[in-house]
Scaffold this motif. Sequence first.
Motif, PDB file in Angstrom:
ATOM      1  N   GLY A  63       0.831  -1.079   0.241  1.00 18.35           N
ATOM      2  CA  GLY A  63       0.002   0.104  -0.014  1.00 18.35           C
ATOM      3  C   GLY A  63       1.008   1.199  -0.104  1.00 18.35           C
ATOM      4  O   GLY A  63       1.905   1.385  -0.527  1.00 18.35           O
ATOM      5  N   ARG A  64       0.381   2.187   0.692  1.00 17.61           N
ATOM      6  CA  ARG A  64       0.765   3.641   0.564  1.00 17.61           C
ATOM      7  C   ARG A  64       2.526   3.724   0.992  1.00 17.61           C
ATOM      8  O   ARG A  64       3.278   4.173   0.309  1.00 17.61           O
ATOM      9  CB  ARG A  64       0.015   4.640   1.352  1.00 17.61           C
ATOM     10  N   ASP A  96       7.020   8.572   5.381  1.00 17.25           N
ATOM     11  CA  ASP A  96       6.413  10.013   4.928  1.00 17.25           C
ATOM     12  C   ASP A  96       7.522  10.877   5.476  1.00 17.25           C
ATOM     13  O   ASP A  96       7.064  12.250   5.681  1.00 17.25           O
ATOM     14  CB  ASP A  96       5.022  10.048   5.402  1.00 17.25           C
ATOM     15  N   THR A 131       1.506  13.837   5.005  1.00 17.47           N
ATOM     16  CA  THR A 131       0.821  13.674   3.569  1.00 17.47           C
ATOM     17  C   THR A 131       1.324  14.637   2.491  1.00 17.47           C
ATOM     18  O   THR A 131       1.881  15.773   2.804  1.00 17.47           O
ATOM     19  CB  THR A 131      -0.772  13.918   3.736  1.00 17.47           C
ATOM     20  N   TYR A 142       0.645   4.695  -7.534  1.00 15.64           N
ATOM     21  CA  TYR A 142      -0.116   5.259  -6.445  1.00 15.64           C
ATOM     22  C   TYR A 142      -1.104   6.519  -6.767  1.00 15.64           C
ATOM     23  O   TYR A 142      -0.319   7.568  -6.876  1.00 15.64           O
ATOM     24  CB  TYR A 142       0.854   5.627  -4.967  1.00 15.64           C
ATOM     25  N   PRO A 165      -2.482   9.078  -5.233  1.00 17.45           N
ATOM     26  CA  PRO A 165      -2.424  10.495  -4.978  1.00 17.45           C
ATOM     27  C   PRO A 165      -1.009  11.110  -5.445  1.00 17.45           C
ATOM     28  O   PRO A 165      -0.947  12.299  -5.598  1.00 17.45           O
ATOM     29  CB  PRO A 165      -2.513  10.286  -3.171  1.00 17.45           C
ATOM     30  N   ARG A 178      -4.761  10.650   0.497  1.00 21.26           N
ATOM     31  CA  ARG A 178      -3.773   9.956   1.014  1.00 21.26           C
ATOM     32  C   ARG A 178      -3.857   8.427   0.896  1.00 21.26           C
ATOM     33  O   ARG A 178      -4.917   7.947   0.929  1.00 21.26           O
ATOM     34  CB  ARG A 178      -3.939  10.164   2.657  1.00 21.26           C
ATOM     35  N   TYR A 194       5.239   2.873  -1.600  1.00 23.34           N
ATOM     36  CA  TYR A 194       5.558   4.189  -2.516  1.00 23.34           C
ATOM     37  C   TYR A 194       6.258   5.457  -1.681  1.00 23.34           C
ATOM     38  O   TYR A 194       7.322   5.786  -2.342  1.00 23.34           O
ATOM     39  CB  TYR A 194       4.126   4.528  -3.295  1.00 23.34           C
ATOM     40  N   GLU A 195       5.875   5.514  -0.682  1.00 23.99           N
ATOM     41  CA  GLU A 195       6.402   6.502   0.276  1.00 23.99           C
ATOM     42  C   GLU A 195       8.159   6.036   0.319  1.00 23.99           C
ATOM     43  O   GLU A 195       8.947   6.735   0.549  1.00 23.99           O
ATOM     44  CB  GLU A 195       6.017   6.755   1.621  1.00 23.99           C
TER      45      GLU A 195
END
Length: 330
Positions: A15-16, A109, A255, A287, A289, A330, A19-20
């Motif tokens: 998930g997020r 992040d 974010t 991703y 966002p 987000r 990518y971060e």
Amino acid sequence: MSGQNFNIMIVGQSGRLMYEAVLFAASLRAQSPGFRGRLYVAVPQPGPLWPSRDPSIRNDLVLATLDRLEAQILPFENQVFGQSYAYGNKIEALAALPEGEPFVFFDTDTLITGDLTSVPFDFSRPSASLRREGTWPKPTLYGPGYAAIWRSLYTRFDLDFDSSLDRDQPDEYWQRYLYFNAGYFYGACPRTFGERFLTYARTIRDDPPRELVGQSLDPWLDQIALPLVIHSFGGGRSSLPPGHLDGEVSCHYRTLPLLYARESDQVVATLEEVSAPNWIKKVLKGYEPMKRLIYQGKGHRVRALFDRENLPRREQAIRNRIKSEGLWMR
């Protein structure tokens, strides 16, 4: 003490965060080419404490890109937290790092915006991020107050409470009491630091002092235990001179909409520069966002909503304005 070798750990998962992790690694390599330590992406593995999802990274493109960025995947097993409290990953993953080697943990992040090797870390005196608000505790009208709540925790772990106070701040004002954002922290040995961090956090969760009745521990548990751990190792709020981390060298943006809303032109320029190479773009566009805010320009629509010299005092007001324009992602 700059120029010394140390390792970096971030936590990545499906998930997020994966990518971060790519964005963090790209910014580290671009902005701090002299860094000679190892970059570990700690990845929780599926197991009983992840009952309804697989947290591991299965995306081959993400994994290949992290490898190209010389980031080492570091699998670890959750023994205490897991899906019920994912912030606990930063605590449990420390046990998987090399013993006795200085470390710096960053939330994924985060963007590296300068030369990390220039930061004058004293790993014998750990510290953490002071870019925080007074999110915990929330004393009630009839007490106990800040002092009684924090004192109960120091007493529980046989720590000297009085020496932790910032006496330039008034009684019962939250900044008088040692409190950090857990967006970064560092120490001399991840194993000893992590073992104590885990012991304190688990004890607070399972057997809190009675002064904590009515106080929320989720999501604040890591930030409740962290100042106790740092104080126990002889660290504190003044261990690192200001202006380096959460300053010229790193940005904990939290974010992407908040980054575009409130960070400096230099941070935005760094973000867009390190995400521009086609082989990075190919990953990050997966991703939504990042695709919309970085590559389709919607981040600059967010940026146009705010005057960086006159931002709302509370972060929630910034979030609400972005949401009202349909640009919160987000």
